[in-house]
Write a protein that holds these residues in place. Structure first.
Motif, PDB file in Angstrom:
ATOM      1  N   VAL A 159       0.860  -1.183   0.000  1.00  0.00           N
ATOM      2  CA  VAL A 159       0.000   0.000   0.000  1.00  0.00           C
ATOM      3  C   VAL A 159       0.898   1.236   0.000  1.00  0.00           C
ATOM      4  N   THR A 160       0.639   2.141  -0.924  1.00  0.00           N
ATOM      5  CA  THR A 160       1.366   3.408  -0.989  1.00  0.00           C
ATOM      6  C   THR A 160       0.400   4.533  -0.647  1.00  0.00           C
ATOM      7  N   LEU A 161       0.772   5.361   0.319  1.00  0.00           N
ATOM      8  CA  LEU A 161      -0.028   6.518   0.718  1.00  0.00           C
ATOM      9  C   LEU A 161       0.760   7.786   0.407  1.00  0.00           C
ATOM     10  N   VAL A 162       0.146   8.723  -0.300  1.00  0.00           N
ATOM     11  CA  VAL A 162       0.764  10.017  -0.580  1.00  0.00           C
ATOM     12  C   VAL A 162      -0.121  11.081   0.052  1.00  0.00           C
ATOM     13  N   LEU A 163       0.403  11.769   1.065  1.00  0.00           N
ATOM     14  CA  LEU A 163      -0.386  12.709   1.854  1.00  0.00           C
ATOM     15  C   LEU A 163      -0.131  14.143   1.423  1.00  0.00           C
ATOM     16  N   GLY A 164      -1.195  14.884   1.182  1.00  0.00           N
ATOM     17  CA  GLY A 164      -1.079  16.305   0.931  1.00  0.00           C
ATOM     18  C   GLY A 164      -0.984  17.075   2.241  1.00  0.00           C
ATOM     19  N   ASP A 165      -0.632  18.348   2.143  1.00  0.00           N
ATOM     20  CA  ASP A 165      -0.476  19.164   3.354  1.00  0.00           C
ATOM     21  C   ASP A 165      -1.776  19.321   4.126  1.00  0.00           C
ATOM     22  N   GLU A 166      -2.920  19.202   3.448  1.00  0.00           N
ATOM     23  CA  GLU A 166      -4.206  19.402   4.102  1.00  0.00           C
ATOM     24  C   GLU A 166      -4.765  18.113   4.712  1.00  0.00           C
ATOM     25  N   ALA A 167      -4.080  16.998   4.553  1.00  0.00           N
ATOM     26  CA  ALA A 167      -4.562  15.735   5.129  1.00  0.00           C
ATOM     27  C   ALA A 167      -4.417  15.766   6.655  1.00  0.00           C
ATOM     28  N   PRO A 168      -5.348  15.156   7.390  1.00  0.00           N
ATOM     29  CA  PRO A 168      -5.234  15.104   8.859  1.00  0.00           C
ATOM     30  C   PRO A 168      -3.912  14.471   9.284  1.00  0.00           C
ATOM     31  N   GLU A 169      -3.313  15.002  10.326  1.00  0.00           N
ATOM     32  CA  GLU A 169      -2.004  14.523  10.762  1.00  0.00           C
ATOM     33  C   GLU A 169      -2.031  13.052  11.163  1.00  0.00           C
ATOM     34  N   SER A 170      -3.149  12.582  11.690  1.00  0.00           N
ATOM     35  CA  SER A 170      -3.214  11.216  12.204  1.00  0.00           C
ATOM     36  C   SER A 170      -3.585  10.169  11.156  1.00  0.00           C
ATOM     37  N   ILE A 171      -3.885  10.603   9.941  1.00  0.00           N
ATOM     38  CA  ILE A 171      -4.451   9.669   8.971  1.00  0.00           C
ATOM     39  C   ILE A 171      -3.457   8.582   8.578  1.00  0.00           C
ATOM     40  N   ALA A 172      -2.183   8.923   8.439  1.00  0.00           N
ATOM     41  CA  ALA A 172      -1.203   7.916   8.019  1.00  0.00           C
ATOM     42  C   ALA A 172      -1.082   6.820   9.056  1.00  0.00           C
ATOM     43  N   ALA A 173      -0.960   7.204  10.321  1.00  0.00           N
ATOM     44  CA  ALA A 173      -0.833   6.207  11.387  1.00  0.00           C
ATOM     45  C   ALA A 173      -2.087   5.341  11.474  1.00  0.00           C
ATOM     46  N   HIS A 174      -3.248   5.961  11.298  1.00  0.00           N
ATOM     47  CA  HIS A 174      -4.506   5.209  11.371  1.00  0.00           C
ATOM     48  C   HIS A 174      -4.582   4.172  10.247  1.00  0.00           C
ATOM     49  N   LEU A 175      -4.248   4.576   9.032  1.00  0.00           N
ATOM     50  CA  LEU A 175      -4.336   3.646   7.898  1.00  0.00           C
ATOM     51  C   LEU A 175      -3.262   2.570   7.972  1.00  0.00           C
ATOM     52  N   GLU A 176      -2.077   2.939   8.414  1.00  0.00           N
ATOM     53  CA  GLU A 176      -1.024   1.936   8.598  1.00  0.00           C
ATOM     54  C   GLU A 176      -1.459   0.881   9.611  1.00  0.00           C
ATOM     55  N   SER A 177      -2.061   1.327  10.702  1.00  0.00           N
ATOM     56  CA  SER A 177      -2.534   0.397  11.732  1.00  0.00           C
ATOM     57  C   SER A 177      -3.626  -0.508  11.176  1.00  0.00           C
ATOM     58  N   ARG A 178      -4.519   0.071  10.378  1.00  0.00           N
ATOM     59  CA  ARG A 178      -5.598  -0.704   9.783  1.00  0.00           C
ATOM     60  C   ARG A 178      -5.038  -1.818   8.894  1.00  0.00           C
ATOM     61  N   VAL A 179      -4.030  -1.508   8.084  1.00  0.00           N
ATOM     62  CA  VAL A 179      -3.429  -2.500   7.200  1.00  0.00           C
ATOM     63  C   VAL A 179      -2.712  -3.576   8.017  1.00  0.00           C
ATOM     64  N   ARG A 180      -1.971  -3.153   9.011  1.00  0.00           N
ATOM     65  CA  ARG A 180      -1.194  -4.092   9.823  1.00  0.00           C
ATOM     66  C   ARG A 180      -2.091  -5.078  10.561  1.00  0.00           C
ATOM     67  N   GLU A 181      -3.228  -4.600  11.063  1.00  0.00           N
ATOM     68  CA  GLU A 181      -4.101  -5.442  11.878  1.00  0.00           C
ATOM     69  C   GLU A 181      -5.036  -6.313  11.038  1.00  0.00           C
ATOM     70  N   SER A 182      -5.390  -5.865   9.857  1.00  0.00           N
ATOM     71  CA  SER A 182      -6.425  -6.574   9.092  1.00  0.00           C
ATOM     72  C   SER A 182      -5.912  -7.309   7.861  1.00  0.00           C
ATOM     73  N   TYR A 183      -4.706  -6.993   7.408  1.00  0.00           N
ATOM     74  CA  TYR A 183      -4.232  -7.587   6.162  1.00  0.00           C
ATOM     75  C   TYR A 183      -2.798  -8.088   6.355  1.00  0.00           C
ATOM     76  N   LEU A 184      -2.662  -9.349   6.559  1.00  0.00           N
ATOM     77  CA  LEU A 184      -1.363  -9.943   6.820  1.00  0.00           C
ATOM     78  C   LEU A 184      -0.474  -9.861   5.581  1.00  0.00           C
ATOM     79  N   ALA A 185       0.804  -9.661   5.812  1.00  0.00           N
ATOM     80  CA  ALA A 185       1.822  -9.657   4.754  1.00  0.00           C
ATOM     81  C   ALA A 185       1.653  -8.524   3.755  1.00  0.00           C
ATOM     82  N   VAL A 186       0.929  -7.472   4.154  1.00  0.00           N
ATOM     83  CA  VAL A 186       0.809  -6.287   3.292  1.00  0.00           C
ATOM     84  C   VAL A 186       1.621  -5.164   3.925  1.00  0.00           C
ATOM     85  N   ASP A 187       2.549  -4.607   3.176  1.00  0.00           N
ATOM     86  CA  ASP A 187       3.387  -3.511   3.671  1.00  0.00           C
ATOM     87  C   ASP A 187       2.783  -2.162   3.299  1.00  0.00           C
TER      88      ASP A 187
END
Length: 576
Positions: free
Chosen positions: A530-558
């Motif tokens: 998964v590749t995330l590209v964040l703009g300056d207006e994106a919420p500060e916590s969004i990257a950590a939230h989505l990374e956590s979602r991938v880590r917890e729900s989708y095994l072997a996905v970076d």
């Protein structure tokens, strides 16, 4: 014989821009070859072409917009402005704005101000459908005067001299030409030709090189297109032929190198960098900027108004020139060319040509952060912003800057595919082998760059990059600017939209929640990265939230996260 306009109306503006672009396309190589002032970098013809291309594109967009309005709201009287028919003010303002945002180089920036000066006169009455020869006279006069005012230290024997002579000749056109735009245009053209022929006698560098002024030569081509617009006739070579090179007995020796001309930065200690940027700033701040930049360098030209400016200067300290823009307002579309680097257009004299690289990647990217990321990976980038897509000339220019025998072109936007194809075709005529990979998002371009190997055979590298891009699904999270019908229903201004492969799939109210829904839908079909590209207006916590979602729900996905920077998309998602 095709019908030609008798007055200067919106259609005449459109015709003029198209003919001027054709004329500069034919003369570009000749103009590049005689470019010795203010710097012998051989790109004046190319810069003028790119400037007019941007103007013509803007005018076409106005006509397209009015055609769409006409289709919805009904037709209109062909003799008047209305739905489907822009006013003269609409067309000339679009022309001036397009030239301003696309202006390149010293002469291109001055041409942008000439067109802006004309627009200020022609658009004074926003409701008028057309003007006559007297209106054209006034427009040419104001154009020449405003261009001269925009240059910090005007020099005679340049495009400024040619523009003033054109305005003078137009003003002196016969008494019977008051309403005849064709007669006024021809008088301006002939005055410009005479002035151009005299430029070697006004500027020593031209006389020593045995050439006329390159910028003035370009303006003559633009005025010839104006004559053709109103008469249907191209001024014949027998009556116009202002030869690019003057006779040896008038000019002395043939074209010298930069040291002989006194223009090469390496030879005379002149400024090493050309800095160009668009600037959002108020008039007072621009006044202070002019003074600051005038102290930093030379060839200073600042054009524009109404909060948007195009700044051009030659300096030794490029960073200081950009910092001055930051102090004045918001600079963007920043172009910095190192005159001594050998990567400007060939035509500059005295330097041995730099050996081209075997292969390069040219990519269109949204946002400064992504531009930096692509540049770190070795790509030559063209920055695109919302509402300001690059034109084909910019992509061709980027291919030239890449200076390679083989180029992989990544448009990173489905709507740029035809523009990129035109640029690729043009580059091929210049001897560059170009492969266009139809990437539709910057995340697909990232995937392609990740497998790029310049040491491979060209075809093999292109196949690998195409495969990687095609295997990457992409999505974007954005905020709706207006009410609209979408594949997911009707959205309102301010709604959060989740788009998968350019189609709206989710309408939400929260950026993070919408992004999570989109990510889950994409990963339901599988994925490894998964590749995330964040703009300056994106919420500060969004990257950590989505990374956590991938880590917890989708095994072997970076997951990998990049910063898109200012003006970049709110959030891009790629799944490989």
């Amino acid at each position: 014989m095709p019908q030609v306009p008798q007055t200067f109306d919106a259609l005449a503006v459109r015709t003029w821009c198209g003919l001027a672009l054709q004329a500069l396309g034919r003369a570009r190589a000749e103009i590049d070859a005689i470019n010795v002032y203010p710097v012998a970098d051989g790109d004046t013809g190319t810069n003028l072409y790119l400037t007019v291309e941007s103007a013509a594109t803007a005018v076409e967009a106005v006509f397209a917009g009015h055609d769409a309005m006409g289709a919805v709201g009904g037709g209109s009287d062909a003799a008047s402005a209305g739905p489907g028919r822009p006013t003269l003010a609409d067309a000339v303002q679009a022309m001036a704005h397009g030239a301003l945002i696309g202006a390149r180089g010293n002469s291109g920036t001055i041409l942008a101000q000439l067109l802006r000066g004309m627009a200020q006169v022609l658009a004074a009455d926003s409701e008028t459908a057309h003007t006559d020869g007297q209106g054209l006279r006034l427009a040419l006069r104001h154009a020449a005067d405003s261009a001269r005012e925009a240059v910090a230290h005007p020099v005679e024997g340049t495009v400024l001299t040619v523009a003033s002579a054109a305005a003078d000749a137009a003003a002196g056109a016969g008494a019977g030409a008051e309403g005849d735009c064709g007669a006024v245009a021809r008088a301006a053209y002939e005055g410009a030709c005479a002035a151009l022929a005299a430029t070697p006698g006004q500027l020593a560098v031209l006389r020593r090189a045995g050439v006329v002024d390159a910028g003035g030569r370009g303006l003559v081509a633009v005025l010839a297109a104006l004559v053709q617009t109103f008469t249907g006739e191209v001024p014949g070579a027998s009556e116009t032929a202002v030869h690019a090179r003057v006779a040896d007995d008038e000019a002395g020796a043939g074209r010298p190198d930069a040291g002989e001309c006194g223009d090469g930065p390496a030879a005379d200690g002149g400024p090493a960098f050309e800095v160009i940027y668009l600037l959002e700033a108020d008039d007072a701040a621009v006044g202070r900027l002019r003074s600051r930049l005038d102290g930093l360098g030379e060839s200073l030209v600042v054009v524009g108004g109404d909060g948007l400016w195009n700044v051009h200067v030659h300096v030794d300290d490029a960073g200081a020139a950009v910092e001055a823009g930051v102090e004045a307002g918001r600079p963007y579309r920043i172009w910095i060319t190192h005159f001594a680097a050998g990567d400007v257009h060939t035509g500059g004299a005295g330097r041995p040509p730099r050996e081209p690289a075997q292969r390069a990647v040219v990519a269109v990217v949204p946002g400064e952060g992504l531009a930096g990321l692509y540049a770190e990976a070795g790509a030559t980038t063209v920055l695109a912003r919302a509402g300001e897509p690059p034109v084909s000339g910019e992509l061709v220019d980027a291919v030239r800057r890449a200076h390679a025998r083989e180029v992989v072109l990544l448009p990173n936007d489905a709507e740029l595919r035809h523009t990129a194809a035109a640029a690729a075709e043009q580059a091929r005529t210049e001897g560059v082998r170009v492969a266009l990979i139809p990437t539709r998002s910057a995340v697909q371009g990232i995937a392609a760059l990740a497998v790029h190997e310049p040491e491979r055979r060209f075809d093999e590298d292109v196949v690998a990059m195409t495969s990687a891009a095609g295997a990457t699904r992409y999505a974007e999270v954005a905020v709706a600017e207006r009410q609209s019908w979408t594949m997911a229903g009707i959205c309102q201004a301010g709604d959060v939209l989740g788009l998968i492969e350019d189609d709206v799939a989710v309408i939400g109210s929260d950026v993070t929640e919408t992004a999570e829904i989109i990510l889950d839908r994409m990963l339901a079909a599988g994925g490894e990265m998964v590749t995330l590209v964040l703009g300056d207006e994106a919420p500060e916590s969004i990257a950590a939230h989505l990374e956590s979602r991938v880590r917890e729900s989708y095994l072997a996905v970076d997951t990998v996260v990049y910063r898109g920077g200012h003006q970049g998309p709110l959030l891009l998602i790629g799944v490989e």
